[in-house]
Design an enzyme around this catalytic site. Structure first.
Site, PDB file in Angstrom:
ATOM      1  NE  ARG A   1      -3.710   2.144   2.618  1.00  0.00           N
ATOM      2  CZ  ARG A   1      -3.654   2.762   3.779  1.00  0.00           C
ATOM      3  NH1 ARG A   1      -2.921   2.251   4.772  1.00  0.00           N
ATOM      4  NH2 ARG A   1      -4.303   3.879   3.989  1.00  0.00           N
TER       5      ARG A   1
ATOM      6  CG  HIS B   1      -1.813   4.897  -0.871  1.00  0.00           C
ATOM      7  ND1 HIS B   1      -2.719   5.496  -0.016  1.00  0.00           N
ATOM      8  CD2 HIS B   1      -2.460   3.810  -1.374  1.00  0.00           C
ATOM      9  CE1 HIS B   1      -3.852   4.799  -0.001  1.00  0.00           C
ATOM     10  NE2 HIS B   1      -3.707   3.768  -0.815  1.00  0.00           N
TER      11      HIS B   1
ATOM     12  CD1 TRP C   1     -11.852  -5.455  -0.088  1.00  0.00           C
ATOM     13  CD2 TRP C   1      -9.979  -5.161   1.089  1.00  0.00           C
ATOM     14  NE1 TRP C   1     -11.640  -4.102   0.014  1.00  0.00           N
ATOM     15  CE2 TRP C   1     -10.489  -3.882   0.732  1.00  0.00           C
ATOM     16  CE3 TRP C   1      -8.796  -5.222   1.833  1.00  0.00           C
ATOM     17  CZ2 TRP C   1      -9.861  -2.689   1.089  1.00  0.00           C
ATOM     18  CZ3 TRP C   1      -8.177  -4.040   2.196  1.00  0.00           C
ATOM     19  CH2 TRP C   1      -8.710  -2.794   1.837  1.00  0.00           C
TER      20      TRP C   1
END
Length: 357
Positions: free
Chosen positions: A110, A114, A259
């Protein structure tokens, strides 16, 4: 940069010239009379030795230039010649961190995503170049909440290998994390620089939001974010597939839950869950999100939008049925994501196209 390159070229030519002089001198010594030859053989051998050393230095310089992985500057060629950054060792150090705590791997991914996903092709700003998330205001953007954990985890690696830039370290950590979680091998190359202040931070709002309040608004938001960087629908769906790993945290994003049931395993499971599971709006005191019948795994509105839009959905179906295809497409898209806006790579591409392009 060009002046430095020219200096090194002229220096190399000088060395080559000196090597030639030594060689000529040595040849004359050996072609003289027998008596002189006996007196001068030590000097001749010494000259040949020096000539060989100089020749090796010249060859080494040009060898670096031929064999280097594009793009790289003269300064970086010199750095690599000195063996300043051993990227295999950097990889090993990152792997060790992941082995000690595999939950950090999705956060490293991540962080890389990002730090790269702020690119704007129209203004050629943002992206991984500069590692600007080290500075406010970017490090304090809501979309980057919790990423301090990955930045902090990688700090010992930076201290161990101070020559590597943060921008290269973060992006390398992302691809290493993907591989360590069982995902595809993503091509990676060094060459990113570090910014010196937050003046280069991109504006807030360039990263994807989880929800825009309506079906049409959320679908359009996804396209706006990814088209701005230069991605198409297929690449967009592939990159969002990274949600197969990781876990949302209420204290950081307001959402809560993983998820998939294997949040540290990179797979096509996000797409399979989207199509094969039943999703209903969670009834709770929090932002809109969806959960399966067990309530153990979740989907964000932007995830569900991939099934609501027919163009996005066709790629969801392809990836749900074929993990190898997903891995292949994801690896290409993620390499592209990490290289967007990198000035050194852009300069190298421009040189390859030629001045007339």
């Amino acid at each position: 940069m060009y002046r430095q390159c020219l200096k090194r070229v002229f220096k190399s030519r000088f060395l080559a010239s000196e090597a030639g002089k030594y060689w000529k001198g040595s040849t004359r010594s050996f072609s003289s009379s027998a008596g002189t030859q006996r007196n001068d053989w030590r000097s001749s051998v010494k000259k040949l030795s020096v000539a060989a050393s100089v020749g090796a230095a010249v060859a080494a310089f040009y060898g670096i230039e031929r064999q280097r992985r594009a793009p790289i500057s003269c300064k970086e060629a010199e750095t690599n010649a000195k063996g300043s950054v051993n990227y295999d060792k950097v990889r090993e150090a990152i792997v060790k961190i992941i082995e000690e705590d595999d939950n950090i791997a999705p956060t490293m991914l991540r962080l890389a995503w990002h730090s790269s996903g702020t690119y704007d092709k129209k203004t050629n700003t943002g992206g991984s170049d500069g590692a600007t998330m080290r500075f406010p205001p970017e490090k304090d953007f809501a979309a980057n909440a919790g990423l301090f954990r990955a930045r902090d985890a990688l700090e010992p690696v930076k201290k161990q290998f101070p020559e590597i830039t943060y921008a290269d370290l973060w992006t390398l950590a992302g691809v290493v994390a993907i591989e360590e979680m069982g995902g595809p091998k993503v091509a990676w190359r060094p060459g990113r620089r570090d910014a010196t202040s937050g003046q280069e931070c991109p504006p807030d709002g360039r990263l994807p939001d989880a929800d825009k309040g309506s079906l049409s608004g959320t679908v359009q938001h996804i396209r706006d974010i990814f088209y701005r960087m230069g991605f198409n629908d297929q690449e967009t769906v592939a990159l969002i597939g990274a949600h197969a790993v990781g876990h949302t945290h209420k204290q950081f994003s307001g959402y809560d839950g993983p998820w998939t049931r294997a949040p540290t395993t990179f797979s096509n499971e996000l797409f399979r869950e989207l199509l094969e599971n039943k999703w209903t709006l969670r009834k709770w005191n929090g932002p809109d999100m969806f959960e399966d019948p067990t309530g153990e795994i979740i989907m964000l509105p932007t995830d569900m939008a991939l099934t609501w839009d027919k163009e996005f959905r066709k790629y969801v179906e392809i990836y749900a049925a074929d993990q190898d295809r997903f891995f292949e497409d994801f690896a290409k898209a993620f390499q592209k994501l990490e290289e967007l806006g990198v000035k050194a790579f852009q300069e190298e591409a421009k040189k390859k196209r030629g001045w007339f392009s």
